[in-house]
Design a protein around this motif. Sequence first.
Motif, PDB file in Angstrom:
ATOM      1  N   GLU A  46     -13.097  -5.230  -0.088  1.00 22.98           N
ATOM      2  CA  GLU A  46     -11.904  -6.028   0.198  1.00 22.98           C
ATOM      3  C   GLU A  46     -12.216  -7.334   0.898  1.00 22.98           C
ATOM      4  O   GLU A  46     -11.360  -8.209   0.970  1.00 22.98           O
ATOM      5  N   ASP A  78     -20.058   3.063  -1.004  1.00 25.34           N
ATOM      6  CA  ASP A  78     -19.465   1.866  -0.415  1.00 25.34           C
ATOM      7  C   ASP A  78     -20.196   0.648  -0.981  1.00 25.34           C
ATOM      8  O   ASP A  78     -21.368   0.418  -0.690  1.00 25.34           O
ATOM      9  N   ARG A  79     -19.469  -0.147  -1.760  1.00 28.48           N
ATOM     10  CA  ARG A  79     -20.095  -1.303  -2.447  1.00 28.48           C
ATOM     11  C   ARG A  79     -20.564  -2.389  -1.485  1.00 28.48           C
ATOM     12  O   ARG A  79     -21.267  -3.303  -1.891  1.00 28.48           O
ATOM     13  N   SER A  80     -20.132  -2.309  -0.228  1.00 32.33           N
ATOM     14  CA  SER A  80     -20.559  -3.363   0.700  1.00 32.33           C
ATOM     15  C   SER A  80     -21.910  -3.031   1.339  1.00 32.33           C
ATOM     16  O   SER A  80     -22.442  -3.818   2.099  1.00 32.33           O
ATOM     17  N   GLU A  90     -10.309  -1.555  -0.878  1.00 38.93           N
ATOM     18  CA  GLU A  90     -10.763  -0.923   0.364  1.00 38.93           C
ATOM     19  C   GLU A  90     -11.590   0.327   0.077  1.00 38.93           C
ATOM     20  O   GLU A  90     -12.625   0.553   0.704  1.00 38.93           O
ATOM     21  N   TYR A  91     -11.132   1.134  -0.836  1.00 37.37           N
ATOM     22  CA  TYR A  91     -11.874   2.361  -1.160  1.00 37.37           C
ATOM     23  C   TYR A  91     -13.274   2.024  -1.667  1.00 37.37           C
ATOM     24  O   TYR A  91     -14.227   2.756  -1.425  1.00 37.37           O
ATOM     25  N   LYS A 106       0.823  -1.210   0.000  1.00 39.85           N
ATOM     26  CA  LYS A 106       0.000   0.000   0.000  1.00 39.85           C
ATOM     27  C   LYS A 106       0.855   1.257   0.000  1.00 39.85           C
ATOM     28  O   LYS A 106       0.514   2.261  -0.635  1.00 39.85           O
ATOM     29  N   LEU A 137      -5.735  -1.200  -2.095  1.00 32.67           N
ATOM     30  CA  LEU A 137      -6.312   0.081  -1.687  1.00 32.67           C
ATOM     31  C   LEU A 137      -7.629   0.337  -2.399  1.00 32.67           C
ATOM     32  O   LEU A 137      -8.607   0.785  -1.797  1.00 32.67           O
ATOM     33  N   GLY A 189     -14.901  -0.610  -0.828  1.00 28.90           N
ATOM     34  CA  GLY A 189     -15.643  -1.377   0.183  1.00 28.90           C
ATOM     35  C   GLY A 189     -15.811  -2.838  -0.171  1.00 28.90           C
ATOM     36  O   GLY A 189     -16.737  -3.495   0.286  1.00 28.90           O
TER      37      GLY A 189
END
Lengths: 495, 495, 495, 495
Positions: free
Chosen positions: D319, C156-158, D314-315, A467, D311, D317
Motif C-alpha cells: 500500500e 509480504d511483498r514489501s 495492505e494484505y 474498507k 485492503l 504489503g
Amino acid sequence: MAIRTPQQYIESLKDGRVVFCNGERVKDVTEHPILKICRDWVAMDYVLENDPRYRDLITEKNEEGDRVSFVLMPQRSREDLLRLREIVKLWARVCFGKPPGAKFVAKDGLNAVTVVSQRIDKKYGTKYAKNVETYRKYLQKNDLSFSMGLTDVKGDRSLRPSQQKRHQDYYIRIVEERKDGIIVRGAKTHISQAPLCNEILIAPCRAMREDDKAYAVSFAVPANSPGITMISAEPEVHEVNLFDHPIAGSVYINDATIIFEDVFVPKERIFLKGEWDFAGQVAYMFANFHRLSAETYKAMELELFTGAAVLMAEYNGVEKVPHVREKLTWLVMYTEAVEIIGRSACEHCISEPDSDLVYPNPLYANICKFHFADNWHQATKYIQDIAGGITVTCPTGKDFMNPEIRDLMDKYLGGREGVPTEHRLRMAKLIRDLTSSYEDVLTIHAEGSLEAQKLSIYALADFDRYKAAATRAARLENGKAHPLFKDLPAFPPNL
Amino acid sequence: MAIRTPQQYIESLKDGRVVFCNGERVKDVTEHPILKICRDWVAMDYVLENDPRYRDLITEKNEEGDRVSFVLMPQRSREDLLRLREIVKLWARVCFGKPPGAKFVAKDGLNAVTVVSQRIDKKYGTKYAKNVETYRKYLQKNDLSFSMGLTDVKGDRSLRPSQQKRHQDYYIRIVEERKDGIIVRGAKTHISQAPLCNEILIAPCRAMREDDKAYAVSFAVPANSPGITMISAEPEVHEVNLFDHPIAGSVYINDATIIFEDVFVPKERIFLKGEWDFAGQVAYMFANFHRLSAETYKAMELELFTGAAVLMAEYNGVEKVPHVREKLTWLVMYTEAVEIIGRSACEHCISEPDSDLVYPNPLYANICKFHFADNWHQATKYIQDIAGGITVTCPTGKDFMNPEIRDLMDKYLGGREGVPTEHRLRMAKLIRDLTSSYEDVLTIHAEGSLEAQKLSIYALADFDRYKAAATRAARLENGKAHPLFKDLPAFPPNL
Amino acid sequence: MAIRTPQQYIESLKDGRVVFCNGERVKDVTEHPILKICRDWVAMDYVLENDPRYRDLITEKNEEGDRVSFVLMPQRSREDLLRLREIVKLWARVCFGKPPGAKFVAKDGLNAVTVVSQRIDKKYGTKYAKNVETYRKYLQKNDLSFSMGLTDVKGDRSLRPSQQKRHQDYYIRIVEERKDGIIVRGAKTHISQAPLCNEILIAPCRAMREDDKAYAVSFAVPANSPGITMISAEPEVHEVNLFDHPIAGSVYINDATIIFEDVFVPKERIFLKGEWDFAGQVAYMFANFHRLSAETYKAMELELFTGAAVLMAEYNGVEKVPHVREKLTWLVMYTEAVEIIGRSACEHCISEPDSDLVYPNPLYANICKFHFADNWHQATKYIQDIAGGITVTCPTGKDFMNPEIRDLMDKYLGGREGVPTEHRLRMAKLIRDLTSSYEDVLTIHAEGSLEAQKLSIYALADFDRYKAAATRAARLENGKAHPLFKDLPAFPPNL
Amino acid sequence: MAIRTPQQYIESLKDGRVVFCNGERVKDVTEHPILKICRDWVAMDYVLENDPRYRDLITEKNEEGDRVSFVLMPQRSREDLLRLREIVKLWARVCFGKPPGAKFVAKDGLNAVTVVSQRIDKKYGTKYAKNVETYRKYLQKNDLSFSMGLTDVKGDRSLRPSQQKRHQDYYIRIVEERKDGIIVRGAKTHISQAPLCNEILIAPCRAMREDDKAYAVSFAVPANSPGITMISAEPEVHEVNLFDHPIAGSVYINDATIIFEDVFVPKERIFLKGEWDFAGQVAYMFANFHRLSAETYKAMELELFTGAAVLMAEYNGVEKVPHVREKLTWLVMYTEAVEIIGRSACEHCISEPDSDLVYPNPLYANICKFHFADNWHQATKYIQDIAGGITVTCPTGKDFMNPEIRDLMDKYLGGREGVPTEHRLRMAKLIRDLTSSYEDVLTIHAEGSLEAQKLSIYALADFDRYKAAATRAARLENGKAHPLFKDLPAFPPNL
C-alpha cells in the motif's frame, strides 16, 4: 477610501519599485508597453468594483460600516463561499477566463493565514491572528491590490530548505531578528502580477521540519520595499495585437520572480515566525482556498474554450461530422464537470473548528482541480483537431489588413458560406492563444501540481468507509466496521 | 551541376517571387530578418550534401552517371527505403527534429506521381509517366528545392470541390485549356517552406467524383511563376533569439498559403489532368510515403524531447521521484515505438505491381503516424509536469545577460548543485518551444489528420483473417475461412 | 524416442503425482472431468509435432541427429528467433490464442538458465552450464512437457525473502545441503499447466542480496517427486460446454500453486545454488525470452478478439456506425502494433557476449508486452460496447437446444437478416469468455506485471542519446555528447 | 396491505408464470437453486421496508393516508429526489452495490410515464395520466414488485422497428386492437429480475417515426399473463458459494429475455398507444430518472470496489508503493466524483413545466453516468494490478476447507504478517467477482450505453453560452451574444 478607482490604483504603482522586463529595468511600470497589458488587466478589478451593476455583488459593508471589497472579508458560511464563487466567475467571464489579479490569488493566502494564525495562537500563545486582522483591515480600507508569494525558487527539489547545498537561500528565510522586526532573504517565483500590485503576502510553500525553522515565515510587505527586485516572466507577445493574440494581447499575468535581498519586515506584519510545525498548514490551507478559486475560473475558461471549438467546427463546416460531435460532447462534459464539482466544494463546505470560518471541501476542491488539469491536454488536442492547421499557419492580422492581399485572403481563407473570413481567422488565432504552452503549464502548475492534488486526495480519502464496504462483502468480520456498515441487515437474508 | 552549394541555392531565390510576411511584401526573401531563419534551415540540405562525411549517404549516381541527391531518385527496394530513412534521420538530428525542407516533403509527392502516373497511363494511354520522369531528371540535374502543394484551402469542409457555394476556387482547378498547357486557379495552404523553394509541385488532396473533374490536376511550376502569391504563416518569433527560442529561432517552417491567380502550366509539366478517378490515389500515395518521412523525423524529435525531460528532471533534482520515473519510462516507450513501427514499415515494404517501385507498408506507416500524433499531447503534459512552472515564467535571455541582475538570476534560478543555472534556463526555454501550440498542431495535422489515418487503417485492415480466427473459436463453420485457418487441426483434439 | 505421441504424453502423467482440484485430491489427472480440458490442450503440442504439415517447422535434428522439438534447442540467430515465433504463432492460432503449454513457458526458463549458467561458470568456476546442457538433452530425447516455476508465493511483498516475518518459506529455499543434492522448501504459484506436465523447472523470481543466499536456487525435478503438492486454480467452468464457454471450455491453463515440502533435488539437476548475485539475472533473462513468447501469442489472441468485434458489429448491423468503426480501427492498430513490435524484437535481437546465443531485444520486448497489457482493458471496453448487453444476458446453449423455446430464441435473438441466430449467440458467448476477469488478470500479470516492464524499460533506455539531442538543441556544450551528435554540423549554419 | 413481508412477496410469485433457466422450464421460481439467489436479493426490498430502523426513510403516507413505499410516490421536490437517493444508497450498501430490484428500475419507468402521459393528454386529449395514476395506486396498495421492460430485442440495429426485414416483431408492437384492450407481440431483453417480479411495465426504448406507430406502446401486465415466456440470462454461478463468489453468489440480477406471444393488455393498463411522437420521450425520461438511480448505486459499488483495492494492497504489503498509492488515489477520485455529480443532479433538479413533478438534472445525470461507465475498465485494470495474479489463480474455498491441504494453503497463500490467509483469499475472490465480464457489461450497457449518454449531453449542452464567450474573446460582435455576456464591460479597459 475603501473602494479605489482604476486611476487611483494606477497612480499608486508609481512608487519606485524595482522591476525588470525583457532585459531592462523598467522606469515606470504603468507606462511600459508590455507591462501595461498586465496593468489594465489588474485594473479591471477596480473597473468592476465601480460599476453600479456589480457593486452589490463585489463589495460589502464591513464591521466598521465601510463598503469594501467582499473578497477581502473572511468567509463565514456556505453562502459566502458561493458568493465568492460568483465574483470569481464574473471576473473570469469579463477577462476571458483569467480573473484580474488585484486580490484574486492573495485573498486565498489571507484566508489561509487567518485560519492558521488562530491555530498557532492557540498552541503557542502568539498574537499572529491580531496581526492578520490588522493587515486585513488595512487592505480593506485602502482597497489594495496584493500578490501572493508562495512558491520558493527551491533549488534542488529533492532537498528540504535547510539541506540545500549550493546556498541556503533557495527558500525565503529569516537572516536576522531585530527588536522591531526581521530581515528576510530568498526568492519567490511564478508570482502572478506582482510587479503591478501594491503589496506582497509571503507564506511557506511546503511542510517543514525543525531544521527548517528559519524558513517557517509568513509576512506582508509593500512591493517597493527596499531590497525587493522583481523580474518579469518572458511576455507571450512583443506588442499589443488583439487580432493575432486576443488573449495574450490583453492578459499578461506576469508570473514574476521576486528576489528579497535582506528585506526588513516590521513585526506587526509577521504572521508566522519559526513555528515550523504550522508551515505546511499555511501552504495546505492556501491551496485549499485557491483550488476553489482555480476551478471557478477554469470553468469560465472552459466555457470559452468549448465555445471556440463549436464555432470553429461550424466555420469549417464540420460540426456534424461524428468524430467532431464526439469531441464537442467530451468538451461539454469536461466544462460542466469542473463547474459541478467546484460548486459542490462550496455547497458542501467545511467549518473550521473553534472558529466562525468555513472553507471549501478540500477533497472536492482537489478532485475538481485535478480533473481540470488532468484533462486539459486532451482538450487542447481536441480543439486543435477540430480547428485544423490554420490555427498555426494563418497569416497575421497585418496581412489581412494589407489592401494588397486583403481580397485574396478574404476569398481563399473563408470557410462555410455566410461566415465572414475574418471570423474564421480570429477564431483560429484565439485557439492558438488558448492552446499555447503558457496555458498548458498554467493549467498543470498553477494552484499546485497534479502530484500535490493526488497527495491531498489520498490524505483526505475516507478509506475506513471503503474498507468497511469491502470487508462486509467479502464476509469478513474483523471488528473494524464503519458506523455506516456495522448495523446493516444480513445479506443474503435468511428466508 | 547536380549538387548545388548553399550559396547557389540562396542566389537562386532572387527571382522576383511574390511573398508576403507580417503584413508586408518582401523584397528579397533571402535577406528578410525572419524569412532568413527559413532560408538557413532549408539551406542545411545543401550544407549536408556538400559535407564529405555524408555524401555517400545523401547522394548517389543516377542512370546518367551524375551524382545527384538520393532522395530525388525513385525507391526500388527495401534497402532504398531504409537508406531514405537514414537520410531523413540525419536531416532531423541536425535540425532539432525538423528535416530541412529543400526536398523533404515534395520528394514524397514526386514518388506519388511516379507511381500513379504509371497507373493512369496504363488505363487511359496518357503519357504522364514520361512528364514525371523528365521533371525528376530536371530536379536532379539542377538540385532544386521544391515544395509540395497538397492541401487546398477547402472552404466548407462538408462540401466537395465542385459543390462549394461561395465560389468555385476553394480547390485548385483548371480554368482554361490551351494547346500548350493549362491555366489554373485556386489556393493551397500549409505549404511548408514554399517561399524559400525553387519549385512547387501541386497535387489533389482528396478523392474526387466526376463533377470534380476540373479539380483533378497535378503539375509543377517555378515558385516565381506569374500569378503566384505566397503569404507566410505568422512567425513564432519576431527576432532571432536562440536563448529564449532555441527551436523556433532556428526553424521557421513557414507553412505558407499559395494563391494561384490564373497561372499557366506548360503541358510537359502536367501529371494529371481530369482523370478524376486517380485524384484520390495521388493524395493517398503521397500520404503513404510522407507518413514514413513523418514518423522518421518524429522519432528524432522525440529523442530530443525525451532528452529534455530527463535533463530537466535531473536539473530539478527529481529524476528519482516515482511519478517522474514513470513519466520518463512512458516517454521512452513512446519514442522507441515510433522508431520501431516506422522502421518496420520500410522493412516490410510493399512492391507496386507491374513496376519496380516499392513503398512503405501503408498499414504500418499509418499506425506509426497515428501512434505518434495520438500520444503527443500526453507527452507534452508529462514534460511540462516534470519541468515545472519555470517553463513559462522564466525571464528572458536578455535578463540573464543583463549584468544588473545576472548574479541574482544565477543564484536563485539554479537547480541541483553542479548544474549551471544557464543550463536549467535554456532547457526550460527549449521545453517551452517543444510544447508550443505550433508543435501541437503540426503533430496532429501535418502528414494528415488523425481521422485520415484512421480511415486508411480501417481500409487496409485484414479483417478476413481476424474474422476467420473468431469464427473458428466460436465453432462456426461458415465457409469463409481464411487460408491461415481453414486447415488447422481440430481443437480440442479427440484423444 | 524424441517425438512422442499425444497418447504417450497422456500415459506418462499416470505417475502418482499429488494434485488437488475443486477441493478434492485427484486420483488420475488424465481422467478428471475438468483437468482433462488442460490435458487435451497441453496434448495439442504433441498432436502438432506429429502432423506432417508442421513437422518441418516444429521439429529439427539436434546435434546427435535426432529429430527433436525445435523449441528445446537453443536459439543462435535472428532466424532461429523468428522461427520460434512462427511456432508460437501456430500453437496460438490452433488453440484460440493460448499456446498449449507442454514446453511453451519453460523453454524460456531453459533458455534463461542456459545464458546465465555460462555467466556464473565464468565468474565462479562452477559447472552449471553442463547440468543445463544435460537436462536439455534429456528433455529433447524424451520430448517431455515441463512447467516453469518462477513466481514464489511471496508473503509480504514489501519484504525480501529473508526478511519475511511469519515464516521463512515464502520463497523457495535450500533447507539442507547433502552430498548428492539439496533439500528445498517453499511454494511457487500461478504455475501454468503444472499438474499436467512431466517436469518442473524452478528459478528465482527476483533479484536478491547476500542475506537471501539460500533462496538463490534453480533446479528441475519431476512433477511426481516426493514432497510436491499441486493445488489447481479455480476452474472457470464446472463442465465442458463449448457453446457457452468456447474458450474456457477448451483451454484450462490451470495456473496451479506448487508446494515443495522438503523435496530432494539431485546435484546434476541444480543450475544455481547460492550465487545470489545471479538470481535476478535468471528472472530477468526468463522475462526477456518470455515477453517475446507472450507478445507473439497475444498478437494471435488479438487477431481473434478483433475478429469477434467485427463480426458482432456486423451481426448487430452496426458496423458502419461511426463510433463502432472508430473502435474497430483502434482494435486493428492495437492488434498490429503488438505484432510489429514483437517481430522487431526478433529482427533486432541481441547476441549474448562470448556465446553463440541470441535473445530478443529486451527493450522492444518489454515495450511490446507493456503495450499489449496496458491497452487490454480499453480493448475489452470497446468490444463490450460493440457487442451489447447480450454478451452477458444471453440464455444458455442448453436453452437454445431446448425444443420448447428454440424457435422463440431463434426468432427473437437474431440480428441482421441473413445471420443465423446461433452465430450471434455463439459470438456473444465468445466475447464473454474473451473479456472474463481471468483474461484481464492474465493479461496484466502473466509474463510480468506492468511495473516490471516499466522498470526494465527505464533500465534499458538509451538516455545518453536522448540527452545529447536535447543538450545540442538547447545550445549547451557540456562535453557529454553522444557519438551520434558530437560531430554534427552546426545549425543554424553560418551562411 | 401497503407494506408486504418478504414471505408475502415470495408467496405471490407462485402464480404459474413461464420461466426457463439453464435449459429447463422452472416449476417454482421460488425454489429453484439458482433463481433463489435472485429471489432473496429482490426480497431484501421487503426486509428493509419492515425494518423499523429504515421505515421512516423508505416508506411514507400517501394521499390516502396509507403507509406505502416512498419510491412508488412521485417526486415533487429537490428534497424528494435527495431522499430517493438515500434510499437507493441504503439498498445498494446492503446488497454490495446492487439495489434489490423489487421496484428499483421500474419506479423510474413509472415516473417516466407519469411525466409523459400528462404531455400526451395535453396534446391529444387522451386519458393516459389517469391510467398511470390508477396503476400507481394499485402498486402502492399491494406493495408490488415490478420490472421495467424497456430494451427490445432490436434485430438489425441499423433499421427502425417497422423497417426490420426478417420479421416485424423485433420491437413490441400492437398486433390487434380490441374494444377492451390490445394484443401485443414482441420481446424485451436484459429485463432485470423479471422472473422474480409481480408486474412488468413496458415502454418503448427509442424515438419513432410515423411508420413505427404500432410500436409506440406502453403498458403494464402481470408477469404470469398468458403468452409471456421468460428466459433467464446465463447465471454466473452454478451453485451458491459465497467464498468463491461473494457477489455473484448472492446477487443474481437475472436480466431475462421476455417474449410476448400475443399477450392481452386491458385498456386501463395502457399508457401510450400509437402516439409515436412521444415514444422517444418516454425512453428519454426513463433514462433521465434511471441514470440518477444508476449513479447512486454505482457510487456505493465503487465505495466497495475501492475498499477492496485498499485492503488487498495492505494484505499484499504494497500500500505504500508509489504506483499503488497513485492508483488508489485515482480510485478515490473516481468514487467521489460519481457521488458528487450524481448528488448535484438532484440538488440542481429540473421542474417539469405545468406540473408539480421534478426530475434530476439530465445534463448532470448523463455526465455522471458517462463518467462512471467510461472509467470503469480503467478501475478494473487498477484493482487487478494491485491485487495480483491470485485474483484468478487462487484455489477454491473447498480446497481451503479441505483438511488435507488447509494448513499448506494457510501457510503459503498468506500475505503480510497479521492478516489471516482467509482474508486475503476472500478478498481475491471478491475482486474477481467485481471485475467479471458481467460487471463490465452491466457498467457499459445498463442505464443506456455510452453513446446514448453522449447523444443526450450533446442535445442538452448550452452551446449558446459557450459561443458567446468565445465570440467576445475573439472580438467578434455578431449579435448572437448570450445574456450573460452581452452587457459585460469592455476588456481591456480604456484607461
